[in-house]
Design an enzyme around this catalytic site. Structure first.
Site, mmCIF file in Angstrom:
data_model
loop_
_atom_site.group_PDB
_atom_site.id
_atom_site.type_symbol
_atom_site.label_atom_id
_atom_site.label_comp_id
_atom_site.label_asym_id
_atom_site.label_seq_id
_atom_site.Cartn_x
_atom_site.Cartn_y
_atom_site.Cartn_z
ATOM 1 N N LYS A 99 0.810 -1.217 0.000
ATOM 2 C CA LYS A 99 0.000 0.000 0.000
ATOM 3 C C LYS A 99 0.849 1.276 0.000
ATOM 4 C CE LYS A 99 -4.225 -1.955 1.941
ATOM 5 N NZ LYS A 99 -5.287 -1.816 2.953
ATOM 6 N N ASN A 115 -4.915 1.902 -1.748
ATOM 7 C CA ASN A 115 -5.309 0.513 -1.988
ATOM 8 C C ASN A 115 -6.011 0.328 -3.331
ATOM 9 O OD1 ASN A 115 -7.887 1.588 -1.509
ATOM 10 N ND2 ASN A 115 -8.583 -0.247 -0.431
ATOM 11 N N ASP A 119 -10.558 2.134 1.946
ATOM 12 C CA ASP A 119 -10.860 1.403 3.176
ATOM 13 C C ASP A 119 -11.741 2.232 4.107
ATOM 14 O OD1 ASP A 119 -9.491 -0.930 2.514
ATOM 15 O OD2 ASP A 119 -7.613 -0.220 3.373
ATOM 16 N N GLY A 136 -2.352 0.407 13.023
ATOM 17 C CA GLY A 136 -1.797 -0.013 11.737
ATOM 18 C C GLY A 136 -2.436 0.726 10.582
ATOM 19 N N GLY A 137 -2.288 0.149 9.386
ATOM 20 C CA GLY A 137 -2.802 0.786 8.184
ATOM 21 C C GLY A 137 -4.308 0.946 8.185
ATOM 22 N N THR A 170 1.247 -1.349 21.877
ATOM 23 C CA THR A 170 2.497 -0.599 21.942
ATOM 24 C C THR A 170 2.122 0.878 21.929
ATOM 25 O OG1 THR A 170 3.635 -2.339 20.701
ATOM 26 C CG2 THR A 170 4.732 -0.188 20.844
ATOM 27 N N ILE A 227 -13.508 -4.808 12.347
ATOM 28 C CA ILE A 227 -13.203 -5.021 10.934
ATOM 29 C C ILE A 227 -12.842 -6.474 10.642
ATOM 30 C CG2 ILE A 227 -12.437 -2.628 10.725
ATOM 31 C CD1 ILE A 227 -9.569 -3.736 10.331
ATOM 32 N N TYR A 262 -13.705 -10.172 9.876
ATOM 33 C CA TYR A 262 -14.918 -10.756 9.292
ATOM 34 C C TYR A 262 -14.889 -12.282 9.258
ATOM 35 C CZ TYR A 262 -11.982 -10.751 5.059
ATOM 36 O OH TYR A 262 -10.955 -10.936 4.167
ATOM 37 N N GLY A 315 -17.401 -6.721 10.163
ATOM 38 C CA GLY A 315 -16.356 -6.343 9.227
ATOM 39 C C GLY A 315 -16.584 -6.710 7.774
#
Length: 301
Positions: free
Chosen positions: A74, A95, A111, A141-142, A164, A241, A243, A264
């Site tokens: 991506k 994407n 997304d 994350g992404g 984290t 998200i 699924y 999701g």
């Protein structure tokens, strides 16, 4: 459904990933192509990271209309695009690539669009929800980046929490800086981060809770993950998200508590619509037939 056919004039697109065997995109797009009677095909394309640029250029000169891009490409897709939509620029990833007739590669991130469209298809008034409180996103994350960008556009305050902590804090700062660069005269976004061991205590102030991690995924490291939702307000919307399964333990627990939930699978289906329209020239809808077809495919995997 129309009889499938493909000729030398077929419109072509695909999904680029490494690996790509897990992707449902070929099943979904080819289902829509057959349903609309479109002379076209959508194929899986396994491309190693060091061959990504070569592969994209090869698809472009071979007559492809474009491609979806999944892990780990991506950011590379963002870099190769000649034009990038504003929300994709803020998110820093792409994407969906569209190869225009003038040779320009256009990049977008669908997304976040798919996530919001799924909420709306579930009958959730997103604008009203944004006025009730912040969105709390689990993960950094992404997916969290793309979803947060679309939620900011809808007027949400966004709070990140990640196992984290530093990643959540960095994401909040990066999105804040990107938004200010792209909209220097607009309203500044409202972004923050809280510690992973504290977010459950904050649910009374939250309007939307989003799991963007793999927690609760079948076959994942924590398939039975079920956080404590006892402090949630009655208007909290809980979404996931993940699924597989379509109802995660997280969503099941939220539903049993009487909270509104959103799964999701719809996000996966809705995020595909803009690309299909750009490549194949037809509008699609995520209706009961589409959901039933993809659900049957998932159950047989």
């Amino acid at each position: 459904m129309s009889e499938f056919r493909i000729t030398g004039r077929a419109k072509l697109a695909g999904v680029i990933g490494h690996p790509v065997t897990h992707s449902l995109s070929p099943v979904l797009h080819n289902y829509w192509l057959a349903r609309h009677g479109i002379d076209g095909a959508y194929v899986p394309l396994s491309v190693a990271p060091d061959a990504f640029v070569t592969a994209v250029k090869g698809l472009q000169v071979s007559g492809f209309r474009g491609a979806n891009v999944t892990i780990p490409h991506k950011e590379a897709a963002f870099a190769i695009a000649d034009e990038v939509d504003p929300m994709a620029r803020i998110a820093g990833s792409v994407n969906t690539l569209v190869f225009r007739e003038d040779g320009v590669i256009h990049g977008s991130s669908t997304d976040g669009f798919g996530y919001v469209a799924n909420l709306e298809s579930d009958g959730i008034d997103v604008a009203a929800l944004a006025s009730r409180g912040p969105a709390l996103l689990l993960g950094a994350g992404g997916a969290a980046r793309s979803i947060a960008t679309s939620l900011l556009e809808k007027g949400f305050q966004v709070v990140f929490s990640n196992r984290t902590a530093g990643r959540a804090e960095r994401l909040a700062m990066e999105l804040d800086a990107a938004w200010r660069r792209y909209f220097p005269k607009g309203d500044a976004p409202r972004l923050s981060a809280i510690a992973w061991d504290m977010w459950e205590e904050r649910l009374g102030d939250v309007a939307l809770l989003v799991n963007t991690t793999s927690l609760g995924m079948q076959g994942g490291p924590a398939p039975d993950w079920t956080p404590k939702l006892g402090t949630a307000s009655s208007h909290l919307v809980v979404s996931d998200i993940v699924y597989v399964p379509q109802e995660t333990p997280f969503l099941k627990a939220a539903g049993e508590q009487g909270l509104t939930t959103s799964g999701g699978l719809g996000m996966l289906l809705h995020q595909a619509r803009p690309g299909f329209r750009a490549w194949f020239g037809a509008e699609t809808e995520v209706d009961e037939a589409t959901v039933a077809y993809i659900s049957a495919v998932l159950s047989n995997r």
